[in-house]
Design a protein around this motif. Structure first.
Motif, PDB file in Angstrom:
ATOM      1  N   TRP A  95     -17.514  15.181   6.161  1.00 49.16           N
ATOM      2  CA  TRP A  95     -16.918  13.987   5.385  1.00 49.16           C
ATOM      3  C   TRP A  95     -16.117  12.967   6.055  1.00 49.16           C
ATOM      4  O   TRP A  95     -15.792  11.899   5.108  1.00 49.16           O
ATOM      5  N   PRO A  96     -15.612  13.083   7.194  1.00 47.96           N
ATOM      6  CA  PRO A  96     -14.838  11.705   7.612  1.00 47.96           C
ATOM      7  C   PRO A  96     -16.085  10.533   7.658  1.00 47.96           C
ATOM      8  O   PRO A  96     -15.278   9.632   7.608  1.00 47.96           O
ATOM      9  N   LEU A  97     -17.090  10.876   7.607  1.00 47.82           N
ATOM     10  CA  LEU A  97     -18.052   9.559   7.750  1.00 47.82           C
ATOM     11  C   LEU A  97     -17.854   9.127   6.281  1.00 47.82           C
ATOM     12  O   LEU A  97     -17.869   7.541   6.228  1.00 47.82           O
ATOM     13  N   ASP A  98     -17.613   9.592   5.269  1.00 49.58           N
ATOM     14  CA  ASP A  98     -17.323   9.004   3.978  1.00 49.58           C
ATOM     15  C   ASP A  98     -16.025   8.189   4.121  1.00 49.58           C
ATOM     16  O   ASP A  98     -16.144   7.117   3.462  1.00 49.58           O
ATOM     17  N   LEU A  99     -15.011   8.662   4.690  1.00 51.27           N
ATOM     18  CA  LEU A  99     -13.728   7.994   5.003  1.00 51.27           C
ATOM     19  C   LEU A  99     -13.889   6.776   5.509  1.00 51.27           C
ATOM     20  O   LEU A  99     -13.402   5.710   5.487  1.00 51.27           O
ATOM     21  N   ALA A 100     -14.812   6.754   6.704  1.00 46.07           N
ATOM     22  CA  ALA A 100     -15.027   5.730   7.565  1.00 46.07           C
ATOM     23  C   ALA A 100     -15.727   4.617   7.032  1.00 46.07           C
ATOM     24  O   ALA A 100     -15.440   3.578   6.831  1.00 46.07           O
ATOM     25  N   LEU A 101     -16.585   4.840   5.897  1.00 42.89           N
ATOM     26  CA  LEU A 101     -17.186   4.014   5.287  1.00 42.89           C
ATOM     27  C   LEU A 101     -16.462   3.331   4.236  1.00 42.89           C
ATOM     28  O   LEU A 101     -16.599   2.041   4.138  1.00 42.89           O
ATOM     29  N   TRP A 102     -15.777   4.006   3.753  1.00 42.66           N
ATOM     30  CA  TRP A 102     -14.507   3.550   2.608  1.00 42.66           C
ATOM     31  C   TRP A 102     -13.590   2.524   3.547  1.00 42.66           C
ATOM     32  O   TRP A 102     -13.040   1.318   3.072  1.00 42.66           O
ATOM     33  N   ASP A 103     -13.423   2.966   4.653  1.00 43.93           N
ATOM     34  CA  ASP A 103     -12.498   2.175   5.777  1.00 43.93           C
ATOM     35  C   ASP A 103     -13.073   0.885   5.924  1.00 43.93           C
ATOM     36  O   ASP A 103     -12.252  -0.244   5.846  1.00 43.93           O
TER      37      ASP A 103
ATOM     38  N   VAL B 278     -14.543   9.274  14.306  1.00 44.16           N
ATOM     39  CA  VAL B 278     -15.730   8.868  13.808  1.00 44.16           C
ATOM     40  C   VAL B 278     -15.787   7.274  13.691  1.00 44.16           C
ATOM     41  O   VAL B 278     -14.727   6.725  12.857  1.00 44.16           O
ATOM     42  N   SER B 279     -16.360   6.526  14.315  1.00 41.52           N
ATOM     43  CA  SER B 279     -16.472   5.061  14.316  1.00 41.52           C
ATOM     44  C   SER B 279     -17.833   4.376  13.702  1.00 41.52           C
ATOM     45  O   SER B 279     -18.700   4.927  14.389  1.00 41.52           O
ATOM     46  N   VAL B 280     -17.782   3.607  12.524  1.00 43.92           N
ATOM     47  CA  VAL B 280     -19.028   3.023  12.228  1.00 43.92           C
ATOM     48  C   VAL B 280     -19.112   1.621  12.460  1.00 43.92           C
ATOM     49  O   VAL B 280     -18.032   1.080  11.897  1.00 43.92           O
ATOM     50  N   HIS B 281     -19.925   1.118  13.084  1.00 46.76           N
ATOM     51  CA  HIS B 281     -19.921  -0.330  13.608  1.00 46.76           C
ATOM     52  C   HIS B 281     -20.840  -0.926  12.581  1.00 46.76           C
ATOM     53  O   HIS B 281     -21.843  -0.512  12.301  1.00 46.76           O
ATOM     54  N   THR B 282     -20.591  -2.278  12.395  1.00 45.89           N
ATOM     55  CA  THR B 282     -21.368  -3.180  11.421  1.00 45.89           C
ATOM     56  C   THR B 282     -21.857  -4.491  12.409  1.00 45.89           C
ATOM     57  O   THR B 282     -21.061  -4.584  13.071  1.00 45.89           O
TER      58      THR B 282
ATOM     59  N   THR C 144     -15.538  -2.489  12.053  1.00 43.67           N
ATOM     60  CA  THR C 144     -15.814  -0.885  12.319  1.00 43.67           C
ATOM     61  C   THR C 144     -14.707  -0.245  11.217  1.00 43.67           C
ATOM     62  O   THR C 144     -13.512  -0.303  11.311  1.00 43.67           O
ATOM     63  N   GLY C 145     -15.317   0.673  10.560  1.00 42.18           N
ATOM     64  CA  GLY C 145     -14.502   1.795   9.927  1.00 42.18           C
ATOM     65  C   GLY C 145     -14.357   2.993  10.878  1.00 42.18           C
ATOM     66  O   GLY C 145     -15.340   3.387  11.620  1.00 42.18           O
ATOM     67  N   ILE C 146     -13.246   3.628  10.845  1.00 40.97           N
ATOM     68  CA  ILE C 146     -12.703   4.624  11.658  1.00 40.97           C
ATOM     69  C   ILE C 146     -11.945   5.618  10.790  1.00 40.97           C
ATOM     70  O   ILE C 146     -11.262   5.363  10.023  1.00 40.97           O
ATOM     71  N   ALA C 147     -12.378   6.702  11.148  1.00 46.10           N
ATOM     72  CA  ALA C 147     -11.770   8.098  10.322  1.00 46.10           C
ATOM     73  C   ALA C 147     -11.663   9.340  11.200  1.00 46.10           C
ATOM     74  O   ALA C 147     -12.299   9.328  12.401  1.00 46.10           O
ATOM     75  N   SER C 148     -11.227  10.236  10.665  1.00 50.72           N
ATOM     76  CA  SER C 148     -11.173  11.418  11.260  1.00 50.72           C
ATOM     77  C   SER C 148     -10.458  12.519  10.197  1.00 50.72           C
ATOM     78  O   SER C 148     -10.619  12.370   8.825  1.00 50.72           O
ATOM     79  N   GLY C 149     -10.385  13.797  10.688  1.00 48.69           N
ATOM     80  CA  GLY C 149     -10.031  14.897   9.764  1.00 48.69           C
ATOM     81  C   GLY C 149     -10.645  16.266   9.713  1.00 48.69           C
ATOM     82  O   GLY C 149     -10.140  16.997   9.299  1.00 48.69           O
ATOM     83  N   ASP C 150     -12.195  16.028  10.288  1.00 43.60           N
ATOM     84  CA  ASP C 150     -12.999  17.224  10.577  1.00 43.60           C
ATOM     85  C   ASP C 150     -13.626  17.249  11.937  1.00 43.60           C
ATOM     86  O   ASP C 150     -13.687  15.911  12.283  1.00 43.60           O
ATOM     87  N   LEU C 151     -14.381  18.129  12.149  1.00 47.46           N
ATOM     88  CA  LEU C 151     -14.951  17.997  13.496  1.00 47.46           C
ATOM     89  C   LEU C 151     -16.387  17.484  13.813  1.00 47.46           C
ATOM     90  O   LEU C 151     -16.874  17.065  14.552  1.00 47.46           O
ATOM     91  N   MET C 152     -16.950  16.928  12.604  1.00 51.96           N
ATOM     92  CA  MET C 152     -18.231  16.440  12.355  1.00 51.96           C
ATOM     93  C   MET C 152     -19.233  17.114  13.353  1.00 51.96           C
ATOM     94  O   MET C 152     -20.289  16.540  13.551  1.00 51.96           O
ATOM     95  N   VAL C 153     -19.116  18.567  13.177  1.00 51.18           N
ATOM     96  CA  VAL C 153     -20.292  19.358  13.786  1.00 51.18           C
ATOM     97  C   VAL C 153     -21.442  19.239  12.864  1.00 51.18           C
ATOM     98  O   VAL C 153     -21.683  19.291  11.703  1.00 51.18           O
ATOM     99  N   GLY C 154     -22.640  19.243  13.442  1.00 51.69           N
ATOM    100  CA  GLY C 154     -23.954  19.126  12.805  1.00 51.69           C
ATOM    101  C   GLY C 154     -24.492  17.563  12.717  1.00 51.69           C
ATOM    102  O   GLY C 154     -25.546  17.635  12.207  1.00 51.69           O
TER     103      GLY C 154
END
Length: 374
Positions: free
Chosen positions: A89-97, A36-40, A45-55
């Motif tokens: 929850w990888p989105l939370d990790l990307a935001l902290w990134d 998951v990549s979160v752009h600003t 850009t915050g980047i994270a992984s660890g789960d499938l982000m289904v839904g």
């Protein structure tokens, strides 16, 4: 700073030879990772992984235009998505990134900065014959490890105990030994019975006599009272919580006195934002916090960041069981593979944010449309 877009992409590598996870009756011939990549609007850009982000698809609008630093708001929305759809929850990790990159700090410093490295335990994944596991344990000592975890799942637990006996005989006191009974949860296709309290007690007593540090997941993850009873019956530490989905599960486990060692995974439950609170709650009540880290290398790195930030437990889980589970497989989306040093420690990167770079060549080669991890 405002969030402008969120991208989710999926990758999968073949596993040959396959990885035969003790907790899964089906040999694993592939391994997937979701990024998951979160752009600003400030180019971070915050980047994270660890789960499938289904839904998550269709919920981007809940975050776009928002300040990534408003993390409590974002955590609540991810929690709502978790209830209705799936773990994101990888989105939370990307935001902290993003926050780490914006402030020029590694996440472990933003979360508490207690230490910058942890003593690793080699978390093995396959069930092997006693003599094979014992030989590999000697190899772990030679690589610098000071501790290892052995997986159980034989039909007769006496056969599992024989593996621990062989390892203890081979390494003596050179390795601290943990055991994971894999009774806390099941793969969707697994219909075998799990242990009851009497069975868990009998195994725990045997392991206590072998000097095992903790017994992990000896009962179903929802059996808070049963784990509390077991904990009072034996001297060995009882560990668990790796797949519990809600922060209030941990509140109830602490209230009942279910565990000595709490293991929620930031990539699977709660992200940094919620699991830091769980860690503090567990430690304030005299327990250990050291998270589960079996997702992929980025998920492991995220859990390492939080563990370095707050944990008083002496050990951190490093999934490692060569030749079938190696940094090259676990960390395939990362440019730099995570390794334990000659003294048995694994260090959090000193780079801002999560502290990793993507391996663009691997991503180009293994991008897919499906989201199945295994």
């Amino acid at each position: 700073m405002k969030i402008t877009s969120i991208d989710i992409k999926h990758y999968r590598i073949p596993l040959d030879p396959p990885f035969r996870a003790s907790w899964d009756p089906k040999p694993r011939t592939q391994f997937g990772s979701t990024v998951v990549s979160v752009h600003t609007d400030e180019g971070i850009t915050g980047i994270a992984s660890g789960d499938l982000m289904v839904g998550f698809a269709g919920h981007e609008n809940l975050f776009i235009g928002q300040d990534p630093f408003e993390i409590e708001r974002h955590s609540q929305i991810i929690d709502n998505i978790d209830l209705h759809y799936g773990r994101c929850w990888p989105l939370d990790l990307a935001l902290w990134d993003i926050m780490g990159k914006a402030t020029g700090q590694p996440i472990y410093k933003l979360l508490g900065g207690r230490q910058n490295k942890m003593l690793a335990y080699a978390s093995t994944g396959e069930m092997l014959a006693p003599e094979v596991r014992a030989d590999r344990a000697v190899g772990l000592v030679e690589e610098g490890f000071k501790a290892m975890k052995i997986r159980f799942h034989n039909a007769n637990p006496k056969d599992d105990i024989k593996i621990v006996e062989a390892v203890r005989k081979a390494v003596g006191d050179k390795l601290e030994i943990m055991v994971d009974a894999n009774q806390g949860w099941k793969m969707p296709w697994d219909v075998e019975r799990t242990w009851d309290l009497k069975q868990a007690y009998q195994v725990a007593r045997e392991l206590e006599n072998l000097g095992v540090l903790w017994l992990e997941e000896p009962l179903p993850c929802h059996d808070f009272i049963g784990m509390a009873q077991l904990r009072q019956m034996v001297g060995i530490r009882i560990a668990g919580g790796e797949m519990n989905r809600n922060w209030y599960d941990f509140r109830e486990m602490i209230r009942h006195g279910s565990l000595d060692v709490y293991q929620p995974d930031v990539a699977l439950t709660g992200g940094f934002t919620q699991i830091k609170k769980v860690a503090e709650m567990a430690q304030a009540n005299g327990h250990w916090f050291t998270p589960h880290s079996w997702s992929n290398g980025v998920g492991m790195l995220a859990n390492l960041q939080l563990t370095c930030a707050v944990s008083t437990c002496p050990y951190f889980e490093v999934p490692f069981d060569p030749p079938t589970w190696t940094p090259e497989r676990r960390d395939f989306i990362q440019a730099d593979k995570l390794r334990v040093d000659k003294d048995g420690y694994i260090a959090a990167p000193d780079k801002p944010g999560l502290g990793f770079e993507l391996d663009m060549e691997m991503l180009a080669k293994y991008e897919i449309n499906s989201v199945h991890m295994w």
